[in-house]
Design an enzyme around this catalytic site. Sequence first.
Site, mmCIF file in Angstrom:
data_model
loop_
_atom_site.group_PDB
_atom_site.id
_atom_site.type_symbol
_atom_site.label_atom_id
_atom_site.label_comp_id
_atom_site.label_asym_id
_atom_site.label_seq_id
_atom_site.Cartn_x
_atom_site.Cartn_y
_atom_site.Cartn_z
ATOM 1 N N PHE A 285 131.789 26.532 134.644
ATOM 2 C CA PHE A 285 132.180 26.420 133.230
ATOM 3 C C PHE A 285 132.163 24.906 132.934
ATOM 4 O O PHE A 285 133.175 24.229 133.091
ATOM 5 C CB PHE A 285 133.594 26.965 133.005
ATOM 6 C CG PHE A 285 133.755 28.454 133.159
ATOM 7 C CD1 PHE A 285 133.575 29.076 134.380
ATOM 8 C CD2 PHE A 285 134.128 29.239 132.072
ATOM 9 C CE1 PHE A 285 133.746 30.448 134.522
ATOM 10 C CE2 PHE A 285 134.297 30.608 132.202
ATOM 11 C CZ PHE A 285 134.108 31.215 133.433
ATOM 12 N N ASP A 286 131.017 24.395 132.563
ATOM 13 C CA ASP A 286 130.876 22.937 132.500
ATOM 14 C C ASP A 286 131.802 22.283 131.482
ATOM 15 O O ASP A 286 132.170 21.127 131.637
ATOM 16 C CB ASP A 286 129.427 22.557 132.213
ATOM 17 C CG ASP A 286 128.521 22.885 133.390
ATOM 18 O OD1 ASP A 286 128.494 22.113 134.350
ATOM 19 O OD2 ASP A 286 127.882 23.952 133.363
ATOM 20 N N GLY A 288 134.905 23.836 130.152
ATOM 21 C CA GLY A 288 136.311 24.127 130.392
ATOM 22 C C GLY A 288 136.805 23.763 131.777
ATOM 23 O O GLY A 288 137.997 23.539 131.978
ATOM 24 N N GLY A 293 132.014 16.067 127.720
ATOM 25 C CA GLY A 293 132.181 14.762 127.069
ATOM 26 C C GLY A 293 132.359 13.625 128.056
ATOM 27 O O GLY A 293 131.841 12.523 127.860
ATOM 28 N N TYR A 370 122.585 18.773 137.198
ATOM 29 C CA TYR A 370 121.978 19.285 135.977
ATOM 30 C C TYR A 370 122.181 18.334 134.812
ATOM 31 O O TYR A 370 123.169 17.603 134.753
ATOM 32 C CB TYR A 370 122.560 20.665 135.638
ATOM 33 C CG TYR A 370 121.480 21.691 135.411
ATOM 34 C CD1 TYR A 370 120.750 22.211 136.462
ATOM 35 C CD2 TYR A 370 121.168 22.104 134.117
ATOM 36 C CE1 TYR A 370 119.739 23.128 136.243
ATOM 37 C CE2 TYR A 370 120.163 23.035 133.899
ATOM 38 C CZ TYR A 370 119.445 23.540 134.969
ATOM 39 O OH TYR A 370 118.452 24.449 134.754
ATOM 40 N N TYR A 372 122.062 18.294 130.541
ATOM 41 C CA TYR A 372 121.973 19.059 129.297
ATOM 42 C C TYR A 372 121.857 18.104 128.119
ATOM 43 O O TYR A 372 122.696 17.215 127.950
ATOM 44 C CB TYR A 372 123.224 19.919 129.090
ATOM 45 C CG TYR A 372 123.364 21.033 130.098
ATOM 46 C CD1 TYR A 372 122.593 22.188 129.982
ATOM 47 C CD2 TYR A 372 124.255 20.936 131.164
ATOM 48 C CE1 TYR A 372 122.712 23.219 130.907
ATOM 49 C CE2 TYR A 372 124.380 21.964 132.087
ATOM 50 C CZ TYR A 372 123.612 23.099 131.956
ATOM 51 O OH TYR A 372 123.726 24.114 132.864
ATOM 52 N N HIS A 420 119.710 32.581 137.580
ATOM 53 C CA HIS A 420 121.014 32.287 136.964
ATOM 54 C C HIS A 420 120.861 32.287 135.461
ATOM 55 O O HIS A 420 119.747 32.411 134.946
ATOM 56 C CB HIS A 420 121.533 30.921 137.460
ATOM 57 C CG HIS A 420 120.617 29.781 137.144
ATOM 58 N ND1 HIS A 420 119.548 29.447 137.941
ATOM 59 C CD2 HIS A 420 120.578 28.920 136.107
ATOM 60 C CE1 HIS A 420 118.908 28.421 137.425
ATOM 61 N NE2 HIS A 420 119.510 28.085 136.289
ATOM 62 N N ASP A 429 133.767 26.425 112.656
ATOM 63 C CA ASP A 429 134.867 26.640 111.716
ATOM 64 C C ASP A 429 134.239 26.549 110.328
ATOM 65 O O ASP A 429 133.933 25.456 109.843
ATOM 66 C CB ASP A 429 135.942 25.564 111.952
ATOM 67 C CG ASP A 429 137.144 25.742 111.052
ATOM 68 O OD1 ASP A 429 137.106 26.607 110.153
ATOM 69 O OD2 ASP A 429 138.130 24.992 111.241
ATOM 70 N N HIS A 581 117.499 32.076 133.358
ATOM 71 C CA HIS A 581 116.663 31.127 134.083
ATOM 72 C C HIS A 581 116.252 31.638 135.455
ATOM 73 O O HIS A 581 117.030 31.618 136.390
ATOM 74 C CB HIS A 581 117.405 29.790 134.220
ATOM 75 C CG HIS A 581 116.511 28.682 134.676
ATOM 76 N ND1 HIS A 581 116.983 27.423 134.940
ATOM 77 C CD2 HIS A 581 115.168 28.645 134.917
ATOM 78 C CE1 HIS A 581 115.964 26.663 135.329
ATOM 79 N NE2 HIS A 581 114.871 27.386 135.336
#
Length: 625
Positions: A285-286, A288, A293, A370, A372, A420, A429, A581
């Site tokens: 869970f990159d 959480g 950031g 990885y 992103y 994966h 919002d 992937h």
Amino acid sequence: MTSHPLDPLTQDEIARVRDIVRRDGGLSAAAWFETIALEEPAKQELVSGTARRAAFVCCYDPASGETWEGVLDLAAGQFRRWAVARGMHARIVADEFAAGGEAAKRDPRFIAACARRGITDLDSVLVEAWAAGYFGIPEEEGQRIAYGHCWVRNASGDNPYARPIANLHPVIDLRRMEVIRVDDFGIVPLPPDSADIIQPVTRTDLKPLEITQPEGPSFTVDGHAVRWQNWHIRVGFHVRDGLIFHEIGYEDKGRIRPIMHRASMAEMVVPYGDPTGGNYRRNAFDTGEYGVGQFLDSLTLGCDCLGLIHYFDGWSHDWQGNPKLIKNAICMHEEDFGTLWKFTNWLTGQVTVKRSRRLVISSVSTIGNYVYGFFWYFYQDGTIGVEVKATGIPFASALPVGEKPAYGALMAPGIAAHVHQHVFCYRFDMAVDGPRNSVKEVSFSALPMGEANPHGNAIGISETLLASEAGACRDIDLAAQRYWKVVNPNVVNALGEHPGYKLVPGVNAFPYQHPDSHVGRRAGFMYHHFWATPFAADELYPAGTYPNQHKGGDGLPAWTARDRALVNENVVVWYVMNYHHMPRPEDWPVQPCVYANFHWMPVGFFDANPALDVPSPKSKSSCCC
Ligand code: NI
């Protein structure tokens, strides 16, 4: 530069939070900081101008084993609230990730396991302290742990992920920074090839390609506020979410019409499909468990970004709470995007062409192997594009040369990469033409032949109001060409319809993890592509605020079980984009970018094509545009 209540925390504010927590937080000197970020003011406070600067803080104290969280009023220098988040685990911060890996390399059992594989130089070993997940293993219960994945570096050192040490996993206690056990599922030969990614350059026919804007960019920037081609956008940064946006609106006939109050990539999970050895524990869970950031790259002109760039810096912090500058964390520039619209009047020979230009705002997060790229595109016709570019080095495993993997692809001799999925959950919002919106699902079907459809060509259009949460957990349907639109039921356009924005799915897939699996319970959000909830200030993350080592059940599935009303409410839309992937040999030793995307398009938001007023380009040939 004008400051705004939604601006990210400054260097001074982060330092102030650190000092107040150290002074008044009641934590041990060993406590570390998981998050120091802006506590966003409520919308009513923004409207009334009463917003006060505040920070959300989360700390982990290894002395007590407790995670603390609270909100600190920056002007008063006091906590609004500050308490133990009972049973919750803070994210793994970058320094902790590194320290956990180093701790594993000091453990005699781990050193012995390396020696059995012929590895005696521990300096050549990389241990990554991956979030351990939750698997109901009694000795891990209640502890703060990481599950180690290991590589041995090749001689050149340019590719640290080329040679995985298969089947070797130190289980690291991050509280005490020591190993609690070593999972060794048996020796597999080390991959023979060093898989260098830096290779001799043999292409000599590439001529320079320069992007020039001699009169400067068409956007203006004031602090974090951006104006470009009728768009009004606030660009933000969060140590967990990375790139975020606020107050996205479009100026129409002299009036700024809101579309979204806040937009972000709120969570992602990457479940791997190999059940053998310790590989079932690869479920990152990159956002959480780590936070995209804190891992944003500092981007460089001419390499990451081409053209006339405006960079936004990001103020992150280390685990001691010291402000840490990520220079050039967010890149903004304009791109030519081909034809915007065109018509050739064959009766008169008149050709009308408008060229499309888009505003690109992006950031790149490197998390271990990885990489992103998070890209957002704003177009002149009111469309918003959202895209992920995934690159970096596939998370590979070793197997004996000559064998083929059952749950993945052979990448190189002795190297397999497992199938994966990259599942991204975006949170929007919404504020389409105002704070109160409703959600509709639109589907199409072939109507039965009969009196009303004698030629069998009728396409039925059905529009369903999603009145409450339980009925708003929806999936893509190719046969129905399904999409969702958010409308403002309190406003009508020139045609008497409610203005809206529709979410148009692009690349997507369904998950293969069993819903009753541990990762399935923790990533419940991935079982629907579309969710809608009424706004709640504490519902920011679809797997819950603390997915690290969480047993599951938190987040979207729990919230939507309350079945709250969605009609004419402050609606939050969650879109899940799943990139399936199956690795290819061409992804090795480094993967060319793969792309996954979706769009928000105005639908009845404007009375007609809003880009009729875009000037025609100047022709470079004798003919005119
Ligand atoms: Ni992948």
